[in-house]
Enzyme design. Structure first.
Site, mmCIF file in Angstrom:
data_model
loop_
_atom_site.group_PDB
_atom_site.id
_atom_site.type_symbol
_atom_site.label_atom_id
_atom_site.label_comp_id
_atom_site.label_asym_id
_atom_site.label_seq_id
_atom_site.Cartn_x
_atom_site.Cartn_y
_atom_site.Cartn_z
ATOM 1 N N LYS A 190 8.524 5.064 0.611
ATOM 2 C CA LYS A 190 8.163 5.571 1.932
ATOM 3 C C LYS A 190 7.405 4.499 2.694
ATOM 4 O O LYS A 190 6.251 4.210 2.398
ATOM 5 C CB LYS A 190 7.268 6.810 1.824
ATOM 6 C CG LYS A 190 7.180 7.549 3.136
ATOM 7 C CD LYS A 190 5.913 8.345 3.296
ATOM 8 C CE LYS A 190 4.820 7.543 3.928
ATOM 9 N NZ LYS A 190 5.079 7.085 5.305
ATOM 10 N N GLU A 265 -3.910 0.251 -4.263
ATOM 11 C CA GLU A 265 -4.505 -0.918 -3.604
ATOM 12 C C GLU A 265 -5.081 -0.402 -2.300
ATOM 13 O O GLU A 265 -4.337 0.013 -1.413
ATOM 14 C CB GLU A 265 -3.435 -1.976 -3.322
ATOM 15 C CG GLU A 265 -2.701 -2.475 -4.535
ATOM 16 C CD GLU A 265 -3.577 -3.227 -5.505
ATOM 17 O OE1 GLU A 265 -4.663 -3.689 -5.110
ATOM 18 O OE2 GLU A 265 -3.189 -3.334 -6.680
ATOM 19 N N CYS A 299 -6.229 -6.303 4.110
ATOM 20 C CA CYS A 299 -7.175 -5.615 3.222
ATOM 21 C C CYS A 299 -8.241 -6.580 2.715
ATOM 22 O O CYS A 299 -9.388 -6.185 2.523
ATOM 23 C CB CYS A 299 -6.435 -4.980 2.067
ATOM 24 S SG CYS A 299 -5.338 -6.135 1.258
ATOM 25 N N GLU A 396 -14.873 -0.610 6.885
ATOM 26 C CA GLU A 396 -13.705 -1.445 7.157
ATOM 27 C C GLU A 396 -13.224 -1.198 8.592
ATOM 28 O O GLU A 396 -12.887 -0.073 8.950
ATOM 29 C CB GLU A 396 -12.598 -1.089 6.161
ATOM 30 C CG GLU A 396 -11.421 -2.020 6.247
ATOM 31 C CD GLU A 396 -10.333 -1.680 5.241
ATOM 32 O OE1 GLU A 396 -10.027 -0.496 5.074
ATOM 33 O OE2 GLU A 396 -9.806 -2.617 4.623
HETATM 34 P P1 NAD Z 1 -2.930 4.936 5.242
HETATM 35 O O1 NAD Z 1 -3.604 5.297 3.989
HETATM 36 O O2 NAD Z 1 -3.150 5.763 6.430
HETATM 37 O O3 NAD Z 1 -1.347 4.890 5.049
HETATM 38 C C1 NAD Z 1 -0.737 4.180 3.991
HETATM 39 C C2 NAD Z 1 0.548 4.884 3.637
HETATM 40 O O4 NAD Z 1 0.231 6.155 3.110
HETATM 41 C C3 NAD Z 1 1.487 5.127 4.823
HETATM 42 O O5 NAD Z 1 2.819 4.958 4.409
HETATM 43 C C4 NAD Z 1 1.208 6.568 5.146
HETATM 44 O O6 NAD Z 1 2.283 7.208 5.773
HETATM 45 C C5 NAD Z 1 0.972 7.147 3.775
HETATM 46 N N1 NAD Z 1 0.221 8.403 3.771
HETATM 47 C C6 NAD Z 1 -0.610 8.881 4.727
HETATM 48 N N2 NAD Z 1 -1.081 10.098 4.359
HETATM 49 C C7 NAD Z 1 -0.552 10.373 3.148
HETATM 50 C C8 NAD Z 1 -0.680 11.471 2.244
HETATM 51 N N3 NAD Z 1 -1.438 12.530 2.516
HETATM 52 N N4 NAD Z 1 -0.025 11.415 1.070
HETATM 53 C C9 NAD Z 1 0.725 10.346 0.764
HETATM 54 N N5 NAD Z 1 0.911 9.297 1.590
HETATM 55 C C10 NAD Z 1 0.265 9.295 2.759
HETATM 56 O O7 NAD Z 1 -3.339 3.438 5.467
HETATM 57 P P2 NAD Z 1 -2.834 2.491 6.620
HETATM 58 O O8 NAD Z 1 -3.571 2.851 7.855
HETATM 59 O O9 NAD Z 1 -1.360 2.528 6.669
HETATM 60 O O10 NAD Z 1 -3.299 1.056 6.066
HETATM 61 C C11 NAD Z 1 -4.585 0.605 6.222
HETATM 62 C C12 NAD Z 1 -5.358 0.688 4.929
HETATM 63 O O11 NAD Z 1 -4.625 0.123 3.862
HETATM 64 C C13 NAD Z 1 -6.645 -0.091 5.002
HETATM 65 O O12 NAD Z 1 -7.696 0.636 4.423
HETATM 66 C C14 NAD Z 1 -6.366 -1.338 4.175
HETATM 67 O O13 NAD Z 1 -7.462 -1.972 3.669
HETATM 68 C C15 NAD Z 1 -5.447 -0.815 3.147
HETATM 69 N N6 NAD Z 1 -4.627 -1.893 2.608
HETATM 70 C C16 NAD Z 1 -4.904 -2.358 1.337
HETATM 71 C C17 NAD Z 1 -4.172 -3.403 0.778
HETATM 72 C C18 NAD Z 1 -4.448 -3.925 -0.620
HETATM 73 O O14 NAD Z 1 -3.640 -4.687 -1.177
HETATM 74 N N7 NAD Z 1 -5.535 -3.544 -1.256
HETATM 75 C C19 NAD Z 1 -3.147 -3.987 1.523
HETATM 76 C C20 NAD Z 1 -2.904 -3.498 2.806
HETATM 77 C C21 NAD Z 1 -3.643 -2.436 3.329
#
Ligand code: NAD
Length: 494
Positions: A190, A265, A299, A396
């Site tokens: 997804k 992650e 991140c 963050e």
């Molecule tokens: P997010 O958690 O909102 O979304 C990430 C993914 O999860 C998306 O595909 C989203 O549709 C899905 N999602 C949302 N709600 C969900 C649910 N209830 N159940 C299952 N899936 C769900 O995060 P974002 O805004 O897309 O990304 C930003 C965050 O990701 C930041 O906190 C960043 O630090 C983190 N990030 C971490 C890394 C790493 O390697 N550690 C890399 C990139 C981003």
């Protein structure tokens, strides 16, 4: 084909945009809902495609296809042949490099030069690295009793649910897809709803490369529907997730239903620590790219620069000058270094943090403003006089905003570096080899950069603890993530 749109999205759809379907069992299929959502170019706010809004029914279909493919062609295929298919996909990605880069740039607002230099080569490197692993995953013979042959095997965990964020859709998608496929797992992926397009293109190329139908299924749609259905699905064996700590927590709870394996992650608030004996030119150059690369939506962004009190003013001055000189503009222009942030919502959230920082008493030395009225551009911001306790130092922001914090000695630097809920990465700048090694030992971070910042390589483990996640990706850690060991006993006396 009739297309219904979400009511809450009012942007008009130009006549020529593409309608992207789901990819299930090797075919493009309509979503069960019959609905589509719009995806925008963050640089212009224009609709570039409409994307199928998947739901639980589609997840069920995708999981069933992935299970069939797991039990069937993918599992029974020679491991070397699995590797060949992945190598062929890497070749196809190279052949389609311009198309992939253009799509990723328009969908995620990333400067195309950066996609061609970083995201795409990293994705291809990840794929070829794990393609090479496909036929090198093995167990071992272990000595136990003289009347038994005892050995281990590593078996694929099964059907994997991969949930990907929007900041590096292609690269992070590949971090999950490549090792899972190399290990013999099948996937329901997804992508983030803001950036679904490159995953769909990779899915098509994978079929062209010879991936059997059902091995890689892509279900686009909202996280709270599609992601949630995956997390709660009894026939998904593992979830690999990159995203926010809040969603990560929910995933751990949901995964408890059938004790899915989970790797997470999550976020970061990484400290980039500059001592007074550091090469200030190199340190501030790396500190600027450490926070402003990808508009700070990284991140492991070095969102806190910790500067020794003796060099604090100079660090602020140099960082401010660098922030002012970054070339911001159209991501399609190869000279652009800084593009827009991903969405209007993200832009507002970042600008809110700029206000929070000002109200907390920090000094904004440059940037932090919306630029233009088209697209979601924010000028790179430097906050000086930031106190460790302030929200802009603890939370963050995920945007081009850096907090510069003063420290007085090594112990103080460590206390501040370790003083957030995160532990993803850290940088340290000093010519004192003992000091940088002491720091590397004591800092809570999954990756430490010494006199450099921001490098990643699929051969090294990647991840953090606490609000930065659970488990590691990359290297051999990912092979362990996507396989289960099995112990076999054979009686030699029968
Ligand atoms: P997010 O958690 O909102 O979304 C990430 C993914 O999860 C998306 O595909 C989203 O549709 C899905 N999602 C949302 N709600 C969900 C649910 N209830 N159940 C299952 N899936 C769900 O995060 P974002 O805004 O897309 O990304 C930003 C965050 O990701 C930041 O906190 C960043 O630090 C983190 N990030 C971490 C890394 C790493 O390697 N550690 C890399 C990139 C981003």
């Amino acid at each position: 084909m009739s297309i219904a749109y979400d009511d809450d999205q009012t942007t008009s759809v130009p006549a020529v945009v593409e309608h992207k379907l789901l990819l299930i069992d090797g075919r493009h299929v309509e979503p069960a809902s019959g609905r589509f959502f719009k995806t925008l170019n963050p640089a212009t706010g224009e609709v570039i495609a409409t994307v199928a809004e998947g739901d639980e029914v589609d997840v069920d279909r995708a999981v069933a296809a992935a299970r069939r493919a797991f039990e069937g062609p993918w599992r029974t295929m020679r491991a070397a042949e699995r590797g060949h298919i992945l190598f062929r996909l890497a070749e196809l990605m190279k052949q389609h490099a311009d198309e992939i880069a253009d799509l990723e740039s328009r969908d995620a607002g990333k400067p195309i030069a950066g996609v061609l230099r970083q995201d795409l080569p990293a994705a291809i490197d990840t794929l070829t690295y794990y393609a090479g692993w496909a036929d090198k995953i093995h167990g071992e013979v272990v000595s136990t009793r003289s009347d038994a042959l005892t050995y281990t095997m590593r078996e694929p965990v099964g059907v994997v649910g991969a949930i990907v964020p929007w900041n590096f859709p292609l690269m992070i998608g590949m971090w999950k897809l490549a090792p899972a496929l190399a290990c013999g797992c099948t996937i329901v992926m997804k992508p983030a709803e803001l950036t679904s397009l490159s995953a769909l293109l990779i899915g098509e190329l994978a079929l062209e490369a010879g991936l059997p139908p059902g091995v890689l299924n892509i279900v686009t749609g909202p996280g709270r529907v599609v992601g949630d259905a995956m997390v709660n699905h009894p026939d998904i064996d593992k979830i690999t997730f990159t995203g926010s700590p809040g969603v990560g927590r929910g995933i751990m709870r949901g995964a408890a239903g059938n004790f899915k394996r989970v790797s997470l992650e999550l976020g970061g608030k990484s400290a980039n620590v500059i001592f007074d004996d550091a090469d200030l030119d190199a340190a501030t150059k790396a500190a600027a790219s450490g926070i402003f690369f990808n508009a700070g939506q990284v991140c492991s962004a070095g969102s806190r620069v910790l500067a020794h009190e003796k060099v604090y003013d100079e660090v602020v001055e140099r960082l401010t000058a660098r922030a002012k000189s970054i070339r911001m503009g159209d991501p399609a222009d190869r000279a652009t270094a800084l593009g827009p942030v991903i969405s209007e919502k993200q832009m507002k959230s970042i600008l809110d943090y700029v206000d929070i920082g000002r109200n907390e008493g920090a000094t904004l030395t440059t940037g932090g403003k919306r630029i233009g009225e088209r697209g979601y551009f924010i000028s790179p911001a430097v906050f000086a006089n930031v106190k460790h306790e302030m929200r802009i130092s603890q939370e963050e922001i995920f945007g081009p905003v850096v907090s510069v914090i003063k420290f007085k000695d090594e112990a103080d630097a460590l206390r501040i570096a370790n003083g957030t809920a995160y532990s993803l990465a850290a940088g340290v700048w000093s010519r004192d080899i003992g000091r940088v090694q002491r720091f590397a030992r004591k800092v809570r971070a999954g990756t430490v950069w010494i006199n450099t910042y921001g490098y990643t390589d699929v051969r090294l483990p990647w991840g953090g603890e606490r609000d930065s996640g659970l488990g590691r990706e990359h290297g051999t850690a990912a092979i362990e993530n996507f396989t289960e060991p099995k112990a076999v006993w054979m009686n030699l006396n029968v």
